[in-house]
Enzyme design. Structure first.
Site, PDB file in Angstrom:
ATOM      1  N   ARG A   1     -44.287  -5.640  43.629  1.00 64.79           N
ATOM      2  CA  ARG A   1     -44.725  -6.528  42.559  1.00 64.79           C
ATOM      3  C   ARG A   1     -46.207  -6.284  42.301  1.00 64.79           C
ATOM      4  NH1 ARG A   1     -46.723 -11.896  41.845  1.00 64.79           N
ATOM      5  NH2 ARG A   1     -45.705 -13.015  40.115  1.00 64.79           N
TER       6      ARG A   1
ATOM      7  N   SER B   1     -35.023 -14.640  39.458  1.00 66.12           N
ATOM      8  CA  SER B   1     -35.748 -15.831  39.899  1.00 66.12           C
ATOM      9  C   SER B   1     -35.128 -17.064  39.244  1.00 66.12           C
ATOM     10  CB  SER B   1     -37.225 -15.741  39.505  1.00 66.12           C
ATOM     11  OG  SER B   1     -37.857 -14.677  40.176  1.00 66.12           O
TER      12      SER B   1
ATOM     13  N   LYS C   1     -47.558 -18.234  42.300  1.00 67.41           N
ATOM     14  CA  LYS C   1     -47.007 -18.779  41.060  1.00 67.41           C
ATOM     15  C   LYS C   1     -47.865 -19.957  40.610  1.00 67.41           C
ATOM     16  CE  LYS C   1     -43.220 -16.216  40.735  1.00 67.41           C
ATOM     17  NZ  LYS C   1     -42.929 -15.347  39.569  1.00 67.41           N
TER      18      LYS C   1
END
Length: 272
Positions: free
Chosen positions: A103, A172, A201
């Site tokens: 990521r 997700s 997040k």
């Protein structure tokens, strides 16, 4: 009864590879106390067996192999930018992590491709699954095992059309309706969270353990609890019905990623 249910070669391989790996782990742990050579040999054979298992699984069928391995993964490492990225992931793999997601939101495409290719090779050498976040094109370019999609990314059906039937697709989810849709879309696994507030997040409201309980009661596919989790947070997740967790900072930012990975794996095994 479990033996009678194994009708496919891949199922027999997975079950017996698991038995052999657990036996070697026992030898390794007993050897640490009084026979370091035995411990080292058992560990080396166990890691070699992971590679053999991957080869056998691929011989049984690429799609079946990936999905069989996914079922046996309980700790999911998601990377974040780090000057020690390859070193950190290598330490996690050596500790027993077998599922890694690359990521990188801010890097340019060339840097992403270089890092993803290096990580793909590293994961392959350890018999681990390698997933790319968001980017189907990058996953194809480095021959990743699959892609992980957020709610705002490419629809899973379109990703499947591009990736083909053999690769994995993760999604997700923040609530049970999204999980149900992911199942309907043919996803292979889902992320459930964030369980706690996390800088990974920012601004995302944590869902807590209630969603883990819902997923445990309903999900027919593997789900990974995610969001501000470390070894100390495993027990409540398992108590809520979660058998798998995904982490970022707990390993990527650890001073000793090998030890952090072993601690997480041990916590999951102990609680299970």
């Amino acid at each position: 009864p479990a033996q009678a249910e194994r009708q496919q070669p891949s199922q027999v391989v997975a079950a017996n590879a698991g038995r052999a790996q657990e036996a070697l782990r026992v030898l390794e742990e007993f050897g640490r106390a009084g026979d370091p050579l035995l411990a080292a040999e058992a560990a080396a054979i166990r890691y070699a067996l992971y590679d053999l298992e991957v080869d056998l699984m691929r011989a049984c069928g690429a799609a079946a192999g990936r999905r069989e391995l996914l079922l046996r993964c309980h700790l999911y490492l998601i990377t974040s930018p780090s000057p020690r990225l390859l070193e950190t992931v290598a330490a996690a793999l050596e500790a027993g992590v077998r599922l890694v997601q690359y990521r990188a939101k801010q890097a340019d495409d060339l840097e992403r491709w270089q890092e993803a290719r290096a990580l793909r090779q590293l994961c392959s050498s350890h018999g681990a699954l390698f997933i790319v976040n968001d980017r189907v094109d990058l996953a194809l370019a480095v021959e990743a095992d699959g892609v992980h999609l957020g709610q705002g990314d490419l629809p899973p059906a379109e990703a499947r059309r591009l990736l083909g039937p053999d690769r994995l697709i993760g999604r997700s989810t923040q609530r049970i309706e999204q999980l149900r849709q992911a199942v309907a879309d043919g996803c292979d696994y889902v992320g459930v969270g964030p369980i706690n507030a996390t800088p990974t997040k920012p601004g995302r409201e944590p869902v807590g353990l209630a969603y883990v309980r819902e997923a445990a009661a309903e999900s027919p596919i593997p789900f990974f609890a995610i969001g501000g989790l470390d070894a100390g947070a495993v027990a409540p997740v398992v108590a809520a019905g979660g058998r798998r967790v995904a982490v970022v900072r707990a390993i990527i930012e650890a001073s000793d990623p090998h030890a952090a990975s072993r601690e997480l794996l041990a916590a999951l095994q102990e609680e299970a």
